[in-house]
Write a protein that holds these residues in place. Structure first.
Motif, PDB file in Angstrom:
ATOM      1  N   ARG A 155      -4.867  -0.788   4.460  1.00  0.00           N
ATOM      2  CA  ARG A 155      -4.539   0.568   4.009  1.00  0.00           C
ATOM      3  C   ARG A 155      -3.744   1.320   5.067  1.00  0.00           C
ATOM      4  N   ASP A 156      -4.098   1.126   6.344  1.00  0.00           N
ATOM      5  CA  ASP A 156      -3.390   1.825   7.418  1.00  0.00           C
ATOM      6  C   ASP A 156      -1.927   1.407   7.503  1.00  0.00           C
ATOM      7  N   ARG A 157      -1.636   0.155   7.140  1.00  0.00           N
ATOM      8  CA  ARG A 157      -0.240  -0.294   7.160  1.00  0.00           C
ATOM      9  C   ARG A 157       0.580   0.414   6.079  1.00  0.00           C
ATOM     10  N   VAL A 158      -0.060   0.718   4.958  1.00  0.00           N
ATOM     11  CA  VAL A 158       0.618   1.511   3.929  1.00  0.00           C
ATOM     12  C   VAL A 158       0.785   2.943   4.399  1.00  0.00           C
ATOM     13  N   ARG A 159      -0.265   3.524   4.917  1.00  0.00           N
ATOM     14  CA  ARG A 159      -0.233   4.923   5.355  1.00  0.00           C
ATOM     15  C   ARG A 159       0.794   5.143   6.461  1.00  0.00           C
ATOM     16  N   ALA A 160       0.985   4.137   7.311  1.00  0.00           N
ATOM     17  CA  ALA A 160       1.927   4.271   8.426  1.00  0.00           C
ATOM     18  C   ALA A 160       3.370   4.411   7.951  1.00  0.00           C
ATOM     19  N   LEU A 161       3.670   3.916   6.755  1.00  0.00           N
ATOM     20  CA  LEU A 161       5.031   3.975   6.232  1.00  0.00           C
ATOM     21  C   LEU A 161       5.288   5.191   5.349  1.00  0.00           C
ATOM     22  N   ILE A 162       4.226   5.877   4.964  1.00  0.00           N
ATOM     23  CA  ILE A 162       4.374   7.043   4.093  1.00  0.00           C
ATOM     24  C   ILE A 162       4.560   8.287   4.956  1.00  0.00           C
ATOM     25  N   PRO A 164       6.994  12.260   5.420  1.00  0.00           N
ATOM     26  CA  PRO A 164       7.405  13.437   4.644  1.00  0.00           C
ATOM     27  C   PRO A 164       8.574  13.180   3.707  1.00  0.00           C
ATOM     28  N   ASP A 165       9.354  12.103   3.967  1.00  0.00           N
ATOM     29  CA  ASP A 165      10.500  11.788   3.110  1.00  0.00           C
ATOM     30  C   ASP A 165      10.157  10.798   2.000  1.00  0.00           C
ATOM     31  N   THR A 166       8.956  10.230   2.035  1.00  0.00           N
ATOM     32  CA  THR A 166       8.574   9.227   1.039  1.00  0.00           C
ATOM     33  C   THR A 166       8.322   9.891  -0.306  1.00  0.00           C
ATOM     34  N   ARG A 167       9.020   9.417  -1.324  1.00  0.00           N
ATOM     35  CA  ARG A 167       8.893   9.996  -2.658  1.00  0.00           C
ATOM     36  C   ARG A 167       8.281   9.043  -3.676  1.00  0.00           C
ATOM     37  N   VAL A 168       8.364   7.724  -3.379  1.00  0.00           N
ATOM     38  CA  VAL A 168       7.866   6.719  -4.338  1.00  0.00           C
ATOM     39  C   VAL A 168       7.036   5.681  -3.596  1.00  0.00           C
ATOM     40  N   VAL A 169       5.897   5.334  -4.167  1.00  0.00           N
ATOM     41  CA  VAL A 169       5.140   4.158  -3.738  1.00  0.00           C
ATOM     42  C   VAL A 169       5.028   3.249  -4.952  1.00  0.00           C
ATOM     43  N   VAL A 170       5.533   2.016  -4.808  1.00  0.00           N
ATOM     44  CA  VAL A 170       5.478   1.055  -5.904  1.00  0.00           C
ATOM     45  C   VAL A 170       4.687  -0.155  -5.419  1.00  0.00           C
ATOM     46  N   ALA A 171       3.637  -0.509  -6.162  1.00  0.00           N
ATOM     47  CA  ALA A 171       2.700  -1.512  -5.673  1.00  0.00           C
ATOM     48  C   ALA A 171       2.368  -2.518  -6.762  1.00  0.00           C
ATOM     49  N   HIS A 172       2.200  -3.774  -6.343  1.00  0.00           N
ATOM     50  CA  HIS A 172       1.989  -4.888  -7.266  1.00  0.00           C
ATOM     51  C   HIS A 172       0.634  -5.528  -7.031  1.00  0.00           C
ATOM     52  N   SER A 173      -0.084  -5.850  -8.124  1.00  0.00           N
ATOM     53  CA  SER A 173      -1.282  -6.678  -8.062  1.00  0.00           C
ATOM     54  C   SER A 173      -2.337  -6.064  -7.137  1.00  0.00           C
ATOM     55  N   LEU A 174      -2.910  -6.850  -6.235  1.00  0.00           N
ATOM     56  CA  LEU A 174      -3.880  -6.330  -5.283  1.00  0.00           C
ATOM     57  C   LEU A 174      -3.299  -5.179  -4.470  1.00  0.00           C
ATOM     58  N   GLY A 175      -1.982  -5.217  -4.250  1.00  0.00           N
ATOM     59  CA  GLY A 175      -1.339  -4.137  -3.506  1.00  0.00           C
ATOM     60  C   GLY A 175      -1.510  -2.782  -4.159  1.00  0.00           C
ATOM     61  N   SER A 176      -1.707  -2.761  -5.490  1.00  0.00           N
ATOM     62  CA  SER A 176      -1.923  -1.482  -6.165  1.00  0.00           C
ATOM     63  C   SER A 176      -3.268  -0.877  -5.769  1.00  0.00           C
ATOM     64  N   VAL A 177      -4.259  -1.730  -5.494  1.00  0.00           N
ATOM     65  CA  VAL A 177      -5.556  -1.245  -5.019  1.00  0.00           C
ATOM     66  C   VAL A 177      -5.410  -0.704  -3.602  1.00  0.00           C
ATOM     67  N   VAL A 178      -4.707  -1.449  -2.746  1.00  0.00           N
ATOM     68  CA  VAL A 178      -4.477  -1.016  -1.363  1.00  0.00           C
ATOM     69  C   VAL A 178      -3.720   0.317  -1.343  1.00  0.00           C
ATOM     70  N   ALA A 179      -2.656   0.395  -2.137  1.00  0.00           N
ATOM     71  CA  ALA A 179      -1.834   1.606  -2.166  1.00  0.00           C
ATOM     72  C   ALA A 179      -2.608   2.791  -2.731  1.00  0.00           C
ATOM     73  N   ALA A 185      -6.430   8.568   0.641  1.00  0.00           N
ATOM     74  CA  ALA A 185      -6.794   8.945   2.008  1.00  0.00           C
ATOM     75  C   ALA A 185      -5.811   9.936   2.612  1.00  0.00           C
ATOM     76  N   GLU A 186      -4.697  10.201   1.916  1.00  0.00           N
ATOM     77  CA  GLU A 186      -3.678  11.156   2.377  1.00  0.00           C
ATOM     78  C   GLU A 186      -3.452  12.189   1.274  1.00  0.00           C
ATOM     79  N   PRO A 187      -4.420  13.061   1.020  1.00  0.00           N
ATOM     80  CA  PRO A 187      -4.329  13.960  -0.146  1.00  0.00           C
ATOM     81  C   PRO A 187      -3.146  14.922  -0.124  1.00  0.00           C
ATOM     82  N   GLY A 188      -2.575  15.179   1.036  1.00  0.00           N
ATOM     83  CA  GLY A 188      -1.444  16.107   1.121  1.00  0.00           C
ATOM     84  C   GLY A 188      -0.095  15.423   1.155  1.00  0.00           C
ATOM     85  N   HIS A 189      -0.012  14.159   0.768  1.00  0.00           N
ATOM     86  CA  HIS A 189       1.250  13.424   0.853  1.00  0.00           C
ATOM     87  C   HIS A 189       2.310  14.021  -0.089  1.00  0.00           C
ATOM     88  N   ALA A 190       3.560  13.658   0.177  1.00  0.00           N
ATOM     89  CA  ALA A 190       4.681  14.197  -0.607  1.00  0.00           C
ATOM     90  C   ALA A 190       5.194  13.216  -1.649  1.00  0.00           C
TER      91      ALA A 190
END
Length: 290
Positions: A155-162, A164-179, A185-190
């Motif tokens: 999860r931290d590896r996903v959070r590290a890439l998100i 203020p400029d991140t607008r889309v997170v697209v996740a596949h399979s197990l990655g959708s659970v991780v994402a 865990a980042e309720p104020g994300h953009a």
């Protein structure tokens, strides 16, 4: 920071972020083209959150072989239960696969597992996948849900890439659970658009009831501010995405779509090239559609 963060699925321990981006970026561009997006996506706009290496045995090189696994390595309980769910779904959607029956279920765990592996291996989704790879995928999902340190690191590896400029997170399979868990865990994300492809998030008891944060009164948390758009895309024959409609679990605001992915029902690139996926990406980026 990247405007689009991608999160891969199960069974990618021998890959890496750059390898996966070479497959994902052209596919998501195709999907956006199908949707009529008016502006292209640059390479620098897209990042891959890679966590597959967390499932490699200690000290093993990324290019090494997976450990040998066979039917006796499938644990009773959760792993056997999910395998049986896969078998039942494969039989329901592919007429050539014999469905589990009472005789299967009463023949003992070892025979059930062997029968289930044989049946599931005949599914179009698992065609050409070695038994050890099928079992490895099963175990990776189980490990993510039961090993707190591995789960937090992924999860931290996903959070590290998100950022203020991140607008889309697209996740596949197990990655959708991780994402999903990373976004919660980042309720104020953009992030404006969360896109899940072939997601197992709606599998009650085995997946949904084990997500973090835990569901409250049968309803999962929304992965961000109320303005966050969530699009879920599934193929009817996708064995991993057993629950195609996530609305009963997460609420009526998810836009759920069924798409035809051909013989490779769970393939990430097949999902990415679809018009509905491209439209969800373009919407999150604020791009116009022709």
């Amino acid at each position: 920071m990247a405007r689009i963060v991608c999160v891969h699925g199960v069974g990618k321990q021998q890959a890496g972020e750059h390898t996966l981006l070479r497959e994902w970026v052209p596919a998501l561009r195709d999907g956006m083209a199908r949707a009529g997006a008016t502006a292209p996506v640059a390479d620098m706009d897209v990042a891959m959150a890679f966590y597959g290496d967390l499932f490699l045995p200690p000290g093993q090189r990324l290019a090494g072989d997976d450990p040998h696994l066979s039917w006796w390595d499938v644990s009773s309980g959760w792993e056997t239960d999910l395998l049986m769910e896969w078998w039942g779904h494969a039989a329901a959607t592919e007429t050539h696969i014999v469905a589990p029956d009472t005789r299967n279920l009463l023949s003992g765990t070892s025979r059930v597992v062997q029968a289930a592996l044989l049946a599931v291996s005949q599914s179009r989704f698992f065609a050409g996948l070695a038994e050890k790879a099928l079992i490895s995928d099963l175990k990776q999902t189980h490990r993510y849900l039961t090993e707190p340190e591995l789960r937090t690191t992924a999860r931290d590896r996903v959070r590290a890439l998100i950022g203020p400029d991140t607008r889309v997170v697209v996740a596949h399979s197990l990655g959708s659970v991780v994402a999903y868990e990373a976004l919660c865990a980042e309720p104020g994300h953009a992030v404006r658009s969360f896109v899940t492809l072939g997601s197992p998030l709606g599998i009650r008891n085995l997946i949904f009831d084990r997500i973090d944060p835990l569901p409250v009164r049968g309803r999962g948390s929304w992965p961000g501010p109320p303005s966050t758009l969530w699009t879920n895309v599934a193929d009817l024959r996708d064995v991993v995405a057993l629950a195609k409609d996530l609305r009963p679990c997460f609420g009526p605001d998810i836009a759920c779509h069924l798409v035809p992915n051909g013989s490779q029902a769970h393939d990430a690139t097949h999902y990415l090239t679809k018009q509905v996926t491209g439209a969800a990406l373009a919407l999150g980026l604020g791009l116009g559609l022709d």
